[in-house]
Scaffold this motif. Structure first.
Motif: not given
Length: 327
Positions: A29-34, A73-80, A97-98, A321-324
């Motif tokens: 829920x937060x891509x490793x490249x962020x 911002x966590x989720x399947x689409x995630x960003x910073x 943005x992922x 990182x929130x997983x829920x």
């Protein structure tokens, strides 16, 4: 007046952060490249968390002036969003943005550098865009936006030509309107395209978003008096947002009300669409009004809560990182 930050600083932070982010476990829920938190702990004063219908969706690090330093911002689409300041002005804002359809380790990066006029207003934004794939950054493309201000407190945006302009754009108009106190009272957008092989115009974005304030200058209501749903029947946001405040006039609650009331909405004219798109649009329209088993109804109320804690490195670092987040 121009605010400058040493150019190498951002790249050093980015390289170090990517190395750290890619070496640990991958958070779905937060891509490793962020990059995770890169702001020196001494600059962080407060941690704000955003809870969407009871689920942790967002974590924000604030400075002593309650300005956003880093926002995740966590989720399947995630960003910073990572903001840097020079004096009392924001000098650089970097957005990672992922999307939910991106491969792991891929993020798009947009870096805005702000230039101010003598009145302290944004005069230009220099944008640099790139992509990161598993820690390796692509070539950077650049563009520029200029801002003009009228006597009626309106802000007009003009985008200068880039190396490969989008020739399909018919109009891309963005306007912010402010009152005499400098408060945003309306945000307007109209974006129309026409593809070379298509005889019809295609309205991509069309909305009017308004805002109201109380005697203390706090925003108490936001609403759309116009939103165009398009062929996919996607609302630009809640019909209304009502704001609640706590100690220190900090926002603690938002009530987001989505409706299928059509008095503030515009539907697409399907007369010029071919058979496939007419049927597809009909399906999206039905989903908007009736809901679908796999989708969210547009007739609903969402509750957003904000919680604040004094920053403590031992508690808030490394970033949780929130997983829920509710799905």
């Amino acid at each position: 007046m121009r605010l400058r930050v040493a150019q190498h600083t951002w790249w050093v932070f980015l390289a170090v952060s990517l190395a750290i982010g890619c070496s640990g476990n991958i958070d779905y829920f937060l891509d490793s490249s962020i990059p995770r938190v890169v702001t020196p702990p001494g600059q962080i004063a407060t941690v704000r968390t955003k809870w969407y219908n009871g689920k942790l969706q967002q974590t924000t690090f604030l400075d002593k002036q309650d300005r956003v330093l880093e926002d995740f911002l966590f989720g399947r689409t995630n960003e910073k969003i990572w903001n840097q300041y020079a004096g009392d002005k924001k000098s650089i804002s970097t957005h990672y943005y992922h999307s939910d359809s991106s491969a792991p380790g891929f993020v798009s990066v947009s870096r805005n550098e702000y230039v101010y006029d003598q009145q302290g207003r944004v005069a230009r934004i220099l944008k640099k865009e790139s992509e990161i794939k598993s820690g390796i950054e692509s070539a950077i493309s650049s563009s520029e936006s200029t801002f003009k201000y009228t006597e009626t407190n309106d802000t007009l945006v003009s985008r200068l030509p880039v190396s490969e302009p989008n020739r399909s754009t018919v109009i891309d108009s963005i306007r912010w309107e402010r009152n005499k106190q400098g408060q945003l009272v309306r945000h307007y957008r109209l974006y129309v395209m026409k593809m070379p092989q298509n005889p019809r115009l295609d309205t991509i974005r069309y909305f009017s978003h308004r805002f109201a304030y109380d005697k203390l200058g706090r925003r108490i209501l936001a609403w759309y008096d116009l939103m165009y749903l398009g062929r996919f029947y996607i609302a630009d946001g809640p019909d209304t947002i009502r704001y609640g405040y706590g100690r220190g006039n900090r926002t603690v609650r938002e009530i987001h009300r989505y409706t299928t009331d059509m008095r503030n909405k515009r539907e697409i004219d399907t007369a010029l669409l071919d058979g496939y798109w007419r049927e597809s649009t009909r399906s999206y329209r039905q989903s908007f009004f009736e809901g679908m088993p796999y989708g969210r109804k547009n007739q609903r109320t969402d509750v957003v809560e904000y919680r604040y804690e004094p920053f403590e490195a031992g508690t808030h670092l490394p970033l949780h990182v929130s997983q829920d987040i509710g799905y």
